[in-house]
Motif scaffolding. Structure first.
Motif, short mmCIF file in Angstrom:
data_model
loop_
_atom_site.label_atom_id
_atom_site.label_comp_id
_atom_site.label_asym_id
_atom_site.label_seq_id
_atom_site.Cartn_x
_atom_site.Cartn_y
_atom_site.Cartn_z
N THR A 1 0.82 -1.20 0.00
CA THR A 1 0.00 0.00 0.00
C THR A 1 0.86 1.26 0.00
O THR A 1 0.34 2.36 -0.10
CB THR A 1 -0.91 0.04 1.23
OG1 THR A 1 -0.09 -0.13 2.39
CG2 THR A 1 -1.95 -1.06 1.20
N SER A 2 2.19 1.07 0.11
CA SER A 2 3.05 2.26 0.22
C SER A 2 3.01 3.08 -1.05
O SER A 2 3.28 4.28 -1.03
CB SER A 2 4.48 1.83 0.54
OG SER A 2 4.93 0.92 -0.44
N SER A 3 2.64 2.43 -2.17
CA SER A 3 2.58 3.18 -3.42
C SER A 3 1.22 3.84 -3.62
O SER A 3 1.00 4.53 -4.60
CB SER A 3 2.86 2.23 -4.59
OG SER A 3 1.86 1.24 -4.63
N ILE B 1 -5.00 9.50 0.04
CA ILE B 1 -6.43 9.40 0.32
C ILE B 1 -6.86 7.94 0.44
O ILE B 1 -7.66 7.57 1.30
CB ILE B 1 -7.25 10.16 -0.77
CG1 ILE B 1 -8.77 10.09 -0.48
CG2 ILE B 1 -7.01 9.60 -2.16
CD1 ILE B 1 -9.25 11.22 0.34
N ASP B 2 -6.27 7.07 -0.41
CA ASP B 2 -6.62 5.66 -0.36
C ASP B 2 -6.08 5.01 0.91
O ASP B 2 -6.73 4.14 1.50
CB ASP B 2 -6.06 4.92 -1.59
CG ASP B 2 -6.80 5.32 -2.85
OD1 ASP B 2 -7.84 5.99 -2.71
OD2 ASP B 2 -6.34 4.98 -3.96
N ARG B 3 -4.88 5.46 1.33
CA ARG B 3 -4.31 4.89 2.56
C ARG B 3 -5.13 5.30 3.78
O ARG B 3 -5.37 4.50 4.68
CB ARG B 3 -2.84 5.31 2.71
CG ARG B 3 -1.91 4.39 1.92
CD ARG B 3 -0.47 4.69 2.20
NE ARG B 3 -0.03 5.84 1.42
CZ ARG B 3 1.10 6.50 1.63
NH1 ARG B 3 1.88 6.14 2.62
NH2 ARG B 3 1.44 7.51 0.87
N ILE B 4 -5.59 6.57 3.76
CA ILE B 4 -6.46 7.02 4.86
C ILE B 4 -7.76 6.21 4.86
O ILE B 4 -8.23 5.74 5.90
CB ILE B 4 -6.77 8.53 4.72
CG1 ILE B 4 -5.48 9.33 4.96
CG2 ILE B 4 -7.86 8.95 5.70
CD1 ILE B 4 -5.63 10.81 4.70
N GLY B 5 -8.30 6.00 3.66
CA GLY B 5 -9.55 5.22 3.54
C GLY B 5 -9.37 3.83 4.09
O GLY B 5 -10.22 3.34 4.87
N LEU B 6 -8.27 3.18 3.72
CA LEU B 6 -8.03 1.82 4.20
C LEU B 6 -7.92 1.80 5.72
O LEU B 6 -8.49 0.94 6.40
CB LEU B 6 -6.75 1.27 3.56
CG LEU B 6 -6.41 -0.18 3.92
CD1 LEU B 6 -7.44 -1.13 3.31
CD2 LEU B 6 -5.02 -0.54 3.43
#
Lengths: 309, 305
Positions: free
Chosen positions: A6-8, A12-17
């Motif tokens: 997920t580092s790539s 916003i997607d990392r916050i969502g996850l």
């Protein structure tokens, strides 16, 4: 095949996850908090004697008895409500799934089921009280001395509880029927069976786990409802029969359930016996959780009749 | 193993049949896995008979056209369905062969938009004049997907036999007919100990033979098969093909198939359909070896479809 890193991902997607994980864990926390708290309180206050003694109208908590009557009331009301709901619920589901003509009527029936599902139970309760206070329905409760129909009884509450369970039974049955491939119906017609025989001999037996799931869900909802019990069952401390005869008199009479007992004994209600409220709430929780496990079991076994579609 | 699976090859003129059938009296080969082809006396190839005098006509399709909405699916088809022979319907997807098949037992009427013109008769009687449930007992059908009902093996076969009225026949009244149907479908030896087990626990090939037994139980005059092997493995396919060839003497068999080799193996007469029309109808040898129409020639030689 390594796992996707997920580092790539964009921020916003990392916050969502992260939020999704947090929400899931929070729910687990809330659920276990409820169960553990109730378990501790239940073990602390629940005595076997409470399950087998009648409640008494005493202020002294050592004399006010247990909750045998509310426990019985919960069972009676749950059984009565689902019994009243199964036949119309399954019929509506069969009609919606297998007939549904004319189209506008099918849409109207669908919306009707949705409206009933969305009506708050307090509204259903008031509505039921109006209906069952009519003279026409006097046989379902009892008539007071002035000639007014009381309108509160197991019958009245059971009828409205059936409306709570009905949408769940319709939904689960319909879903089960629609999961049956078309060629299975056609195979029955191709053997010279009528539509009615096909429904009775093939479709309904196949949908039985779905019907059972809907019924168990409905039972859970009925056992947990309070508004209808307070308004339509009278919430009397003990089961008080009306008229003669062993079963009918009970059904025409008033009573209470565990939900109304918990409410009345909690600091919010009139009684002030939180220990007994905790004990009763624990028993109620056990009943509802058991029903939900039953649903899980049934739906897991449901995967048995699988045709290729 | 090799002798069980027909080689995939172009069908050439006068090709030898690809299903190997043990000669009469020889033990049925079990393919090495112990499942004997039970109770299947070798079906005679009878290729010599295929051009002989036709068998008794059970059904006749006259000038049949079927439309879904306004879209034609079957156009002006005339065909006889005879006992003692297997009629194979071939053609590319969407050519109307399944629609034609479903019109024979009036199953096509279940599609609300379908309209039909033309006449179909069974033993000289218009099928519209026969009560539809009675017609479907006389003209039974097996589907592409094995679809036993979620009940016991016994109850599946007995399903068509149980009357719809209030009188329920007892299990022991039905037993001879059920066992007979299972025997005719070549399934009895495999399931005789497990008749009360759920039918959906059988293997795919067994399920399909159970569906054939179920269709045979009411003693139909015509058996319709809609790509009955398309969901099955080669070994199950072979068993069902042998079964079909054995059944042709007691019922008129109509089989729809995508598989040209299968049509060549099991059919005595073949109808080639294309875009709703019956392009050519004739004996299997004529259709595969000496087709009259260019479209048939192209199709059976693999030029399209």
């Amino acid at each position: 095949m390594g796992r996707e890193s997920t580092s790539s991902w964009p921020l916003i997607d990392r916050i969502g996850l992260g939020l999704a994980w947090a929400a899931g864990l929070l729910l687990c926390l809330v659920a276990s908090a409820i169960v553990i708290y109730m378990l501790v309180r239940g073990v602390q206050f629940l005595r076997p004697g409470l399950l087998f003694s009648h409640p008494q109208p005493e202020l002294d908590q050592t004399k006010s008895g247990g909750f045998l009557d509310p426990l019985l009331g919960t069972f009676i009301l749950t059984v009565l409500g689902t019994t009243l709901a199964i036949l119309p619920g399954v019929s509506i589901a069969v009609w919606l799934s297998e007939y549904a003509r004319p189209f506008w009527l099918a849409r109207a029936v669908e919306s009707g089921v949705e409206v009933v599902a969305g009506t708050p139970s307090i509204v259903l309760a008031i509505f039921g009280l109006i209906i069952f206070s009519q003279h026409l329905f006097a046989p379902f409760s009892f008539t007071a001395e002035g000639g007014a129909v009381f309108g509160r009884s197991f019958f009245a509450a059971g009828a409205m509880m059936a409306l709570i369970a009905l949408p769940l039974i319709v939904g689960a049955t319909r879903e089960a029927l629609q999961a049956i491939p078309r060629h299975v119906r056609e195979a029955s017609y191709a053997l010279g069976k009528t539509k009615a025989a096909t429904i009775r001999r093939v479709l309904l037996p196949t949908a039985r786990p779905g019907i059972a799931t809907g019924t168990a869900l409905g039972m859970g909802r009925i056992a947990g409802d309070t508004a209808i019990v307070v308004i339509l069952l009278g919430a009397s401390l003990q089961l008080s029969s009306q008229g003669s005869g062993p079963i009918l008199s009970t059904l025409r009479g008033t009573g209470s359930t565990l939900t109304s007992y918990v409410y009345n004994n909690s600091p919010a209600g009139e009684g002030n016996a939180p220990e007994k409220a905790y004990a009763a709430a624990f028993v109620l929780l056990l009943i509802v959780i058991t029903l939900n496990f039953a649903v899980d079991l049934i739906s897991r076994r449901r995967s048995a009749p699988a045709w290729n579609t | 193993m090799e002798h069980l699976i027909p080689p995939i090859r172009r069908i050439v003129v006068d090709a030898e049949p690809t299903v190997v059938v043990p000669p009469e009296g020889a033990p049925a080969h079990d393919g090495g896995n112990g499942i004997a082809l039970d109770r299947l006396p070798a079906a005679p190839r009878r290729r010599f008979r295929r051009d002989d005098a036709p068998g008794r006509e059970r059904m006749r399709i006259e000038d049949l056209s079927i439309k879904y909405g306004g879209r034609p699916a079957v156009t002006n088809v005339t065909l006889p369905v005879r006992q003692g022979e297997v009629l194979g319907l071939i053609g590319p997807s969407g050519c109307g062969k399944t629609t034609l098949l479903r019109s024979l037992n009036r199953l096509v009427e279940l599609t609300p938009t379908a309209t039909r013109t033309g006449r179909i008769t069974i033993d000289g009687e218009d099928i519209d004049a026969v009560e539809v449930t009675r017609l479907r007992r006389r003209v039974s059908m097996v589907f592409q997907q094995p679809n036993p009902f979620p009940m016991s093996i016994f109850d599946n076969v007995a399903y068509a036999l149980r009357e719809q009225g209030s009188r329920k026949p007892k299990r022991h009244d039905l037993e001879p007919a059920v066992i007979d149907a299972l025997e005719r479908a070549g399934l009895h030896a495999e399931v005789q100990a497990t008749l009360s087990h759920p039918a959906l626990r059988l293997s795919g090939g067994q399920q399909q033979r159970l569906c054939i037994a179920r269709a045979l139980a009411a003693r139909p005059e015509v058996l319709l098969l809609d790509e009955p092997c398309s969901a099955l493995d080669p070994r199950s396919t072979e068993k069902i093909e042998q079964l079909i060839m054995r059944l042709r003497d007691e019922v008129a068999v109509v089989i729809v198939t995508h598989n040209l080799q299968q049509a060549h193996r099991v059919a005595d007469r073949v109808g080639f359909m294309y875009l709703g029309e019956l392009v050519e109808y004739g004996s299997v040898d004529q259709i595969f070896a000496a087709p009259q129409e260019q479209r048939t020639r192209d199709y059976v030689s693999g030029a399209f479809g």
